[in-house]
Structure formats: structure tokens, C-alpha cells
Design a protein around this motif. Structure first.
Motif, PDB file in Angstrom:
ATOM      1  N   VAL A   7      34.568  42.855  33.617  1.00  0.00           N
ATOM      2  CA  VAL A   7      33.414  43.045  35.048  1.00  0.00           C
ATOM      3  C   VAL A   7      33.745  44.360  35.920  1.00  0.00           C
TER       4      VAL A   7
ATOM      5  N   ARG B 103      31.435  47.164  36.758  1.00  0.00           N
ATOM      6  CA  ARG B 103      30.977  47.169  38.057  1.00  0.00           C
ATOM      7  C   ARG B 103      29.969  48.545  38.430  1.00  0.00           C
TER       8      ARG B 103
ATOM      9  N   GLN C 296      36.351  43.957  43.793  1.00  0.00           N
ATOM     10  CA  GLN C 296      36.160  42.497  43.054  1.00  0.00           C
ATOM     11  C   GLN C 296      38.086  41.529  42.608  1.00  0.00           C
TER      12      GLN C 296
ATOM     13  N   HIS D 295      28.440  40.705  47.412  1.00  0.00           N
ATOM     14  CA  HIS D 295      30.128  41.194  46.793  1.00  0.00           C
ATOM     15  C   HIS D 295      30.735  41.176  47.050  1.00  0.00           C
TER      16      HIS D 295
ATOM     17  N   ARG E 108      31.389  37.613  40.696  1.00  0.00           N
ATOM     18  CA  ARG E 108      31.853  38.670  39.478  1.00  0.00           C
ATOM     19  C   ARG E 108      30.773  38.173  37.860  1.00  0.00           C
TER      20      ARG E 108
ATOM     21  N   SER F  53      27.033  42.535  38.196  1.00  0.00           N
ATOM     22  CA  SER F  53      27.531  43.124  38.135  1.00  0.00           C
ATOM     23  C   SER F  53      27.763  44.561  37.733  1.00  0.00           C
ATOM     24  N   SER F  54      27.294  44.593  36.556  1.00  0.00           N
ATOM     25  CA  SER F  54      27.201  45.813  35.943  1.00  0.00           C
ATOM     26  C   SER F  54      25.203  45.910  35.551  1.00  0.00           C
TER      27      SER F  54
END
Lengths: 344, 344, 344
Positions: free
Chosen positions: A23, A25, A225, C36, C42, C47-48
Motif C-alpha cells: 500500500v 501512499r 496506515q 484515511h 488501505r 491510497s496511491s
């Protein structure tokens, strides 16, 4: 059963394994605002784009510890889900500032293993590196944790304990490209004290205190997270209390040290750290610092200062630290050893 | 001792001194989101870029009170660290909207001094101005606080009490450049009531209530980098309670007044204000407003409305305000007098 | 009295009415960060930016449920201010991802009315649509609520009950333009399980738990500008407890389901949902899922999975759901039926 992540146990680690953590971020203005809302963070370089530009950066980076927590949080499902204890940090270095819009991910290499003599657990040493979206390293550090075995009959691995420096050498500190304190505005930064004003051995009581709330430490911990149950689930421990993520205490302590160290702007190395005692909601955190060392950096107007940062809770005496037996006093929560950059 | 900020005491202020406050702050989308998460803020101009554009602005500005709190927060270490009481506000004016990405800093000029007859403290009057990164003034206001003396033998300064207007004159209100309510969409704004629908003397019970939490007021107060101990440290007061930053009550009250004043979009002046009684976590805030005055602004479709905003806590009667003795009732928390802009 | 919004009562709704809800909202990086921070969310796509780009999107969209809550929140003052109960959801579809910077607004059409036999209330069915600043529909759903009558003598409207599908048909699911899981990185996403690894009827205990705090549910609920008193005002209910917004439980449950369903990336349909029992601060939420169905989507590497998501509180047994009487067990908080997209 089969679908959820049971975490790794001691026998699942192999020396040299590289774990690519899940994950990635993207961190941006929202994370910055939350960091400033959760901690009384006021270092000017992280608060104002204008101040940071005047110091030669492209803008205000995200707080060093925000970057650390995001990189660290990703390692939890792979490294510390079955950890009994977070034993230590070493050789942490911030290599490159993180800016709003960057995307962070983490990798950890297993660099040491040692089964405990009781055969029920062992110590795992990992070197974790955080990367941005250009695959540039933004920080790295070594951490070691005690992890339970799932299968007590699993054979012990060969013991390998990495050699870890007690302190990051001043020559190994990375000064961010372009950083200059030549036109540093002490008035806007909040204090007149420069590098030359601090003496090795000097102790500073930072005076301010913050009482910790459940909602705040959970909001912070989720933001990185980090999903370890013990921080979120009041039914998990027998005493019905949620253990506060050690990184929450680190950030609170660092922010509280502004009062007296307003010009210790950037953290560039983490020499070591211990979560001396657990922290719970309702505790009131106060902090003190000790100047452990000073060094020049090669950049004319930038000095490095090595600081011990100690967080205590209610009931602690002045500069509370260790007892006659060499053990941390029960009111000591955190003992952190780091290098920061200051205007000379 | 030597490194931390002890704050200024009464004898440290000199008439005419200009204090340049520390820690400029870049405010952006994160601060906006947090403002809407901490307060039930729904004024459309601050919620939607599209709505704000239709009103002639370049986008949705950050809430007027967010700008106020950021500017105010910076003054705390220099003005009110040793304050016994925050006595009043006057002549506050919002000069220029603050947009995401702006960097704010503050300066205060000492415009009045009066030692108290007990010789232990005195009243300091400051005019505070907030600037953006272009060094344009975004808002200014006068505030006076009672500050302790450190040295009781320090001589009293010459008494100078500034002449302060009870009310900002309508002609002095600044209408943001380009602002127009010509195509104002009352449906999207949430209520049909226009400037002409309000009568001087009219009172509005805003109905909604919010119970205050420790985590929320601390998150808010940190966001403005206001670090006064009394808001954060439960061990600071003898009763173990954290006093809630008055600005938190102001923002909560203003947001709650949406229901009945949805079209009182922009705050342009603060005529005066009193924090009538302290507020603590667990209190449930409700608010009422009274229309004190109305004025035209010179811009055809924009009217100014002068409002008294009163926040009360549990136990207050309808429109609770002052007792027969002229003192605030114990359930009254806030009495604020401001000008806002509405579509005519 | 006259200025505040009393909300609509049952007799105020007319079949075919379209209500344009107030207060459009620009959502950006701040809302993402808060999402978040409030939920242990997640899923890598949200998230990205890098991960989302690799999946063919322009960047990381805001969480599907964030979009849902913002659209839903706007309907509260017009639809559920006088609601006795939120009875159900159906035919919810996510049509277009929401990106930072988008401005959302909502409209609801009254599609059904049925007065209750007691004559004191009735059921109102609305189809709500959320729009972005281009007036493109981003999501729509049907919701029905029981609303009180103000005037018990008001005549009953003709009963019209809309035909609602039990399940959104797989052919009606909207796959976002450009979305591809061809180069999907399972390691970064956090789990190896693909669509083909899940079997219809399979149940997953997601293991993790979160204890709910007052500050957190209020921060979340305000963020969606949902201002129903019952969530904020501890003096509103006789028992002094604040009822937690059902959407807070939905988001917490979905985020907790990551552990075991990390690759169920995008929610594309809401088939139905029930808030089985009220949730209060102090409750510890855990969740389990059941695979109800699977379908191909027409896009080679993207499969649809239909999931039942059940949230329970402390005291619930494994996979707690309904009793022998067909009613939800008292520890069951939420029963949600949705379609998500997974890599095949």
C-alpha cells in the motif's frame, strides 16, 4: 481464515530476504494539515512555503517524522504483527525531503536473526528503506523486534547480529540539496538561539504539556496506515486499554521540544530510540532535551546538533530519566537520540 | 530555563512597539477540510469553488474565521502567554480573502497600556495585522488582555487607552474585489432569506446543538498553532479541566448560525466580543442571533447585516443573555458582534 | 422560528418532485487525508496516485464511500430531518470516479409515497443523484425513509411504491473509463487473492476491530455536512447518547474488510443495506463478509464480486447475523450488500 493476513512469525524470516511492503501512499496538503492539528508542530521550515523557499528548498516539505511514520506504518503487517516488543532503532537517516504530492512505499531487508534461548521467539533485524515515486530513497533505518514463533519446533536459524553504529557519524548526515541558513530569519522562526548558543551537556526543560486523547492517537496512527490491533481495539487487551503507537509519542515529544529548540529545524538522523514505558490515553506528556554532541556539516551556515529527547508523563520529576539500577523510571515514555540541523 | 520562551510580562511592553510574530503558516486544502470537519460550517461561498466563482471570486476562500484564528494563534506566545484574561476585541476588519496556498504571518503594535491599581498586572492593547505572502494585509483587529507583571516593582508606564470605535462604520467595511451576488443561487446556498427579509431587532434561535469533545478542541487549537498550555494540559489547572480556546467557541457558534443565516456569507468586521464564561468539554453549545443593524454597501446587490451572535450551554433559557444586574448569565459562553455580507 | 429550516414533513412531498439540495462542496486532498485518518482505509487504488495511474486512471480517486457520504449528507436537511427511520437503500451505482478538486452537489426525485396505516407518518422513496461540476452524474441510489406528518389531518397521497431491483444486474455495473487490472501489482496491493480465488458462499472473518470515539464520528459526519442533531447533541436523546451516523459504520466496516479483501478495490454498486441496530461511542466494531455472487464484467481482467458486509459489536459470536426469528441479532450493526471490482 485463509484470506486474512496472519503476519509473519519468527521462522518465516530468512536472512537477506527483501520484503516489498504493501500500500503505497500519496501524501499531500491534507496530511500536512493533519500533522499540524495532531501535534503542536511549529518548526517554520515545515509550516511555511515562504520560509522554506528562503532556506533554498522548493517549498515546505512534509514533516520528517510524518515521512518516517508513513514508511514505518507499511512495515507493520509484515514485520511487527506478531511482535512481542519493538526493541530498538539505529542508523536512521533522512536522505531526501518529502513534498506534497509524493508517493511513498517501503521495503525491508532482513539483516539479522537470533532465536531466543527459550525457543519461543526471536529477534528480527530489518533495514527499512522508504522510496518516493521516482524510486529515490527518502529515508532508511534499522529496527529490531522480538517476534513470536508459530511452530515451536521450527529449527533455529543461524544467529546473525548486524553491527550497528551507536551514532550516525556526522560525515554521513545528508544535507538536503540547496539547503541554506544564510538568510535565516530567527524572528519568524520563533527563537534567537543558534547552534553556537547550545553547549554539550546542556539540558532544556521544554515546559509545555499535552494530555493524550484516544481519538487523537487513533486518527494519527491510521493516517500512517499502521493498523496494529492493540492501538484501536479496546477489547484486545485484558485491561481494556488501547496502547498508544510509539510514533505518536515521538511526534508529540518532538513538537513539544519546539519551545527551546525552535531552530533545530530538520531531523537528519535517528541514532537510537527506546519506548521506555507504554503510554495510554489520559497521560500528560512533557519533554526535556539534552545536547549530546555538536558537529559541523561542511555547509558554512548549517550546524548539526545531537539531541536526547525524553518524554515523560505525569508524576515525573525534573529531567526524569533512569534510576540507580540503570533502568528507565516508570514515568519515562520515550528516549530518543537524533541529529538535527540548525543555523550556525 | 534560558532557552524556552517565558512570554512577555506587563513591564516588557512599550507603547509603539511592533512585534513580528513567529512561525508563518501556509494554509491550503487540508486546513479547509479540517475546518469543515471540526465545525458544521456550510456557508456555500466557503464550501464550493463553483459557487464562489459564480460570486465573482477566484475560487472558494478559506473561512474568514480560519484566517482569524491563524493570525491570532501567532500572537499568543508574544501577547497572551502570561495573560490573566482576554478582555475584548474591537475594530476587526477582513481586508482580503485568504485562498488555499497563501502563507500567513502576523504583527502586533502596542497601542495602549494601563497598569492596574493593584500594581500586579496591567492591560495591554494591541492592533494585530495578518499578512499574506505578498505582504498584503488580510485582516486587522484590536485586542486587549490583562497581563501579569513579573517584577512588581517595575514602574508603571504612562497610561494610554486607545479610542476604539464601538462599531466598525459601514463605510469602512471592505467588500472583496469582484464580489457580486447578482447571480446568487439561493437554493444551492440553502435558504431563501435575503437581506431585505431581516429586520433590526429580529432574534433567531438557531436550534442545533453540538456537545464539545476534548479531542476536537485540541485538534482545532493546534491547527491555529495556538499553544497556550491551559487548552492542552489537564494537569495545569487545579480542577484537572482543559479550558477551551475561545476561538473554538466562536467558530462553532458561527457555523451553528447557518440554520437561519445561511446567506450571511462573509464576515467582514468584528465589532466586539466577549468570552462571557469558560467552556469545557462536555458542554453542549447552542446559539442565537439578533439583528443589530443593516446597511447598504455601495455594491448594488450586496447588503451588510450587523449581528449579535450568542453561544450558550446546556441549561440556558431561550435567548439567554444577561441578568437584571447587567452581567452575563452563567450559561452564556460568547457574545460576538459582527458585520456580514448578504445578497440584497 | 420563521428563518430556520423545519425540514419537510410527509405531507410536503409530492410524487415527481425534484429537490435540488443545498451547499455544493469542493472535495480535495484534505478530505482524502481525513478519510484515511478516520478509517483504516488501505485499498491501494485510493491510497496511491502511482498505483491508480498503473490501473489506467488519471490519479487516485477519492474513496467511493467518501463520494457517497458527501452526496448523501446534502439530502439530510430536505429528506431526513424529520425522519423516524432510514429504511433502506437500493439500486445504488457509482458512475464516475470523483477526483480531488471536483465539486459535488445532489438532487433527489420523489419516486414513491405511502402513508402508514396509523396516519401519523409515511414512507418517502427518493432517487438521489450526485453531480460533479461538469453536471455529470457521479453516483445515484434509491433510499426510503419513514417521515412524520406535521398535520395529522393532511390527506394521504395516492400510494405509489416503486419497483426496486433486489440486486443491480451485472450488466448495469459501470466500469470506469480506462480502468484496467492488466498490470495489477498484488504485492503492493497487499494480498495475493484474485477474483478466481473467492467462492460463492465463502465467509471471511476480517479479524480487526476498532473502538468508536465520539470525536471521530462527529468529525466524520461533519465532513459530509450531515448535520442531523442526533449525531452531535448529547442533550437531544433522553439517554444522553449521541447516535452514530450509519455512514460512519459503513465506512469503518468497509475499511476493516481490507484484511481479506484487499483486492476488492472499487465499489460499483450498492444493492441494499440495513442499519440493523444503533451504534454508540464505546462500541467496538468488527466485520465479516460473505461472497454472494460473482460476475464477469466484459473487461478481460476485471471481475465483479458481490459481497455481504456485516458489522458487529462486542459480544457478537462468529459470523453473527440473524436469529431463528429472522431478525438481526442485537450485536449486528450493519448489513450491506454491494458489488466491487477485483482483478481476475
Amino acid at each position: 481464515m485463509g484470506k486474512t493476513n496472519p503476519g509473519r512469525f519468527f521462522e518465516d524470516y530468512r536472512l537477506g530476504d527483501v520484503i516489498r511492503h504493501a500500500v503505497p501512499r500519496t501524501v499531500a496538503e491534507g496530511e500536512r494539515a493533519l500533522y499540524h492539528a495532531l501535534y503542536p508542530a511549529r518548526h517554520a521550515l515545515y509550516s511555511s512555503d515562504e520560509f522554506a523557499s528562503a532556506c533554498g528548498l522548493e517549498g515546505s516539505p512534509l514533516d520528517d517524522l510524518l515521512a518516517f511514520h508513513v514508511v514505518f506504518g507499511k512495515t507493520v503487517p509484515d514485520v511487527s504483527l506478531n511482535a512481542v516488543a519493538n526493541l530498538g532503532y539505529a542508523q536512521g537517516r533522512w536522505i531526501r525531503p518529502v513534498y506534497p504530492g509524493d508517493t511513498l512505499r517501503s521495503e525491508s531487508e532482513v539483516i539479522g536473526l537470533k532465536q531466543n534461548s527459550n525457543g519461543k521467539s526471536g529477534v528480527v533485524y530489518v533495514r527499512t528503506r522508504g522510496f518516493n515515486q521516482m524510486d529515490e530513497v527518502v529515508l532508511d533505518y534499522v529496527r529490531w523486534v522480538m517476534v513470536r514463533k508459530r511452530d515451536l519446533d521450527a529449527p533455529a536459524p543461524e544467529t546473525v547480529i548486524p553491527e550497528l553504529a551507536q551514532v550516525v557519524a556526522p560525515d554521513d548526515l545528508v544535507i538536503p540539496e540547496g539547503l541554506t541558513f544564510e538568510n535565516y530569519d530567527f524572528e519568524l522562526a520563533g527563537e534567537p538561539h543558534r547552534w553556537g548558543d547550545y553547549e554539550i551537556g546542556e539540558k532544556i526543560d521544554h515546559v509545555d504539556g499535552v494530555t493524550i486523547e484516544e481519538a487523537e492517537h487513533m486518527i494519527a496512527t491510521r493516517l500512517w496506515q499502521n493498523t496494529a490491533k492493540v492501538h484501536f481495539d479496546a477489547t484486545f487487551r485484558e485491561d481494556g486499554r488501547r496502547l498508544i503507537y510509539g510514533g505518536h509519542v515521538i511526534s508529540m515529544a518532538r513538537a513539544l521540544s519546539f519551545n527551546g529548540l525552535a531552530n533545530a529545524q530538520m531531523i537528519v538522523a535517528l541514532n537510537g530510540g527506546a519506548h521506555a514505558n507504554p503510554c495510554f490515553a489520559g497521560d500528560t506528556i512533557k519533554v526535556w532535551s539534552e545536547v549530546l554532541d555538536k558537529a559541523e556539516t561542511g555547509v558554512p551556515d548549517i550546524g548539526a546538533i545531537r539531541l536526547r529527547l525524553v518524554a515523560t508523563k505525569q508524576g515525573a520529576g525534573e529531567f526524569a530519566y533512569k534510576g540507580a539500577d540503570g533502568k528507565y523510571l516508570p514515568e519515562v515514555l520515550l528516549d530518543l537520540d537524533y541529529w538535527a540541523l540548525m543555523p550556525i
